[in-house]
Design an enzyme around this catalytic site. Sequence first.
Site, PDB file in Angstrom:
ATOM      1  N   LEU A 159      -5.968  -1.518  -0.614  1.00 49.90           N
ATOM      2  CA  LEU A 159      -5.822  -1.566   0.841  1.00 49.90           C
ATOM      3  C   LEU A 159      -6.464  -2.851   1.352  1.00 49.90           C
ATOM      4  CD1 LEU A 159      -6.678   2.138   1.775  1.00 49.90           C
ATOM      5  CD2 LEU A 159      -4.493   1.125   1.125  1.00 49.90           C
ATOM      6  N   GLU A 218       0.835  -1.202   0.000  1.00 45.69           N
ATOM      7  CA  GLU A 218       0.000   0.000   0.000  1.00 45.69           C
ATOM      8  C   GLU A 218       0.874   1.257   0.000  1.00 45.69           C
ATOM      9  OE1 GLU A 218      -3.160  -2.505   2.753  1.00 45.69           O
ATOM     10  OE2 GLU A 218      -2.204  -0.707   3.564  1.00 45.69           O
ATOM     11  N   GLN A 242       1.850  -2.155   5.972  1.00 49.52           N
ATOM     12  CA  GLN A 242       2.108  -0.759   6.322  1.00 49.52           C
ATOM     13  C   GLN A 242       2.475  -0.559   7.791  1.00 49.52           C
ATOM     14  OE1 GLN A 242      -1.023   2.446   5.678  1.00 49.52           O
ATOM     15  NE2 GLN A 242       0.105   2.526   3.745  1.00 49.52           N
ATOM     16  N   PHE A 243       1.764  -1.227   8.683  1.00 49.20           N
ATOM     17  CA  PHE A 243       2.061  -1.208  10.115  1.00 49.20           C
ATOM     18  C   PHE A 243       1.866  -2.616  10.666  1.00 49.20           C
ATOM     19  CE2 PHE A 243       1.246   3.308   9.615  1.00 49.20           C
ATOM     20  CZ  PHE A 243       2.159   3.901  10.473  1.00 49.20           C
ATOM     21  N   ASP A 244       2.567  -2.898  11.766  1.00 50.34           N
ATOM     22  CA  ASP A 244       2.524  -4.223  12.391  1.00 50.34           C
ATOM     23  C   ASP A 244       1.117  -4.732  12.647  1.00 50.34           C
ATOM     24  OD1 ASP A 244       2.002  -2.459  14.712  1.00 50.34           O
ATOM     25  OD2 ASP A 244       4.173  -2.251  14.759  1.00 50.34           O
ATOM     26  N   GLY A 245       0.266  -3.886  13.223  1.00 47.81           N
ATOM     27  CA  GLY A 245      -1.073  -4.317  13.603  1.00 47.81           C
ATOM     28  C   GLY A 245      -2.009  -4.530  12.436  1.00 47.81           C
ATOM     29  N   PHE A 246      -1.594  -4.111  11.229  1.00 49.63           N
ATOM     30  CA  PHE A 246      -2.421  -4.315  10.044  1.00 49.63           C
ATOM     31  C   PHE A 246      -2.200  -5.683   9.418  1.00 49.63           C
ATOM     32  CE2 PHE A 246      -2.332   0.539   8.976  1.00 49.63           C
ATOM     33  CZ  PHE A 246      -2.991   0.799  10.170  1.00 49.63           C
ATOM     34  N   PRO A 251      -5.362  -9.123   9.057  1.00 51.19           N
ATOM     35  CA  PRO A 251      -6.230  -9.556   7.956  1.00 51.19           C
ATOM     36  C   PRO A 251      -5.552 -10.556   7.013  1.00 51.19           C
ATOM     37  CG  PRO A 251      -6.470  -7.202   8.288  1.00 51.19           C
ATOM     38  CD  PRO A 251      -5.323  -7.644   9.158  1.00 51.19           C
ATOM     39  N   GLU A 302      -4.725  -6.391   3.095  1.00 46.99           N
ATOM     40  CA  GLU A 302      -3.537  -7.205   3.375  1.00 46.99           C
ATOM     41  C   GLU A 302      -3.703  -8.661   2.950  1.00 46.99           C
ATOM     42  OE1 GLU A 302      -3.225  -3.480   5.358  1.00 46.99           O
ATOM     43  OE2 GLU A 302      -4.834  -4.987   5.458  1.00 46.99           O
ATOM     44  N   HIS A 352      -0.434   0.247  15.524  1.00 43.44           N
ATOM     45  CA  HIS A 352       0.667   0.977  14.905  1.00 43.44           C
ATOM     46  C   HIS A 352       1.985   0.802  15.672  1.00 43.44           C
ATOM     47  CE1 HIS A 352      -2.920   2.994  13.372  1.00 43.44           C
ATOM     48  NE2 HIS A 352      -2.186   3.451  12.371  1.00 43.44           N
TER      49      HIS A 352
END
Length: 324
Positions: free
Chosen positions: A58, A29, A82-86, A89, A60, A129
């Site tokens: 957008l 992304e 994009q960030f660890d917590g994303f 999915p 994952e 994040h």
Amino acid sequence: MTELALGRALNAGLRKALEDDDRVLLMGEDIGPLGGVFRVTEGLQADFGTNRVFDTPLGESGIVGTAIGLAMRGYRPVCEIQFDGFIFPAFDQITTQLAKLTNRHEGQITMPVVIRVPYGGHIGAVEHHQESPEAYFAHTPGLRVVSPSTPNDAYWMIQEACRSNDPVMFFEPKSRYWNKGPVDLAASATPLHASRVVRTGTEVTLVGHGAMVHVLLQAAELAAAEGTSVEVIDLRSLSPIDYQPIVASVQKTGRLVVASEAPGFVSVSSEIAATVTEKAFYSLEAPVLRVTAFDTPFPPAKLETVYLPDADRILEAVDRTLAY
């Protein structure tokens, strides 16, 4: 030898991987014209084109699913989350498909997929994040899991990951993206899964990975000022873990403190503590101690310095282990 920030070292390593192998693709992304949230891929689309460095929707799960298909067709995709917590999915795709396909096909196909994950705290953000989910993936057979702590390792390890025929979870300590260090562009790479002693000492062994290595080195400096000699080991790889330098160090010092930004329950730190106890029980002069984040969801940003281990918490553990 040149001086680079860790983020720029990753950029240089990805550039080299793209130059060396036409099958390497970068996807994620906003990684194209923008260069990613942290600008790690900045300039790469302009130089290599939109067929090799491209933005994705957008989603994952779709990113990793597409990467699996590309790997089956002979490409070597490098995905950015994009960030660890994303990443969650995509958890199903990673753990039930990517990690298992080579074994499912008895080695007849390979999955040369790299998943880059900016992770960890100290950037003043909130949950999703600043998380450290590496234990989920280190627990999953079929995945290699690594994390550089220095610009030099970032430059070389990302290239090694791109050359791997197995899927590699590449955890990047985002709080260190802007910290500079020497990068030897001419040296040969240290093996991807080798632990390394980064400071020698005689009384206590400290072990960590990613951004925590810098905190351990700070604690070691403070301990030295108080007359305590501390050895620091950078794990570099979380699956597999290279235990030889750790066990050798514990056989010398008799004491071990393991530190991590991740919560401590059922963690990489837990695994190291258990394994070292098995392998070096008669060398231990004290129980293995762990210093980790708390077993709670990541708090609001103003509390991150309380939640994440710092040099003071490391030193308190050093004092406790020396008190036995």
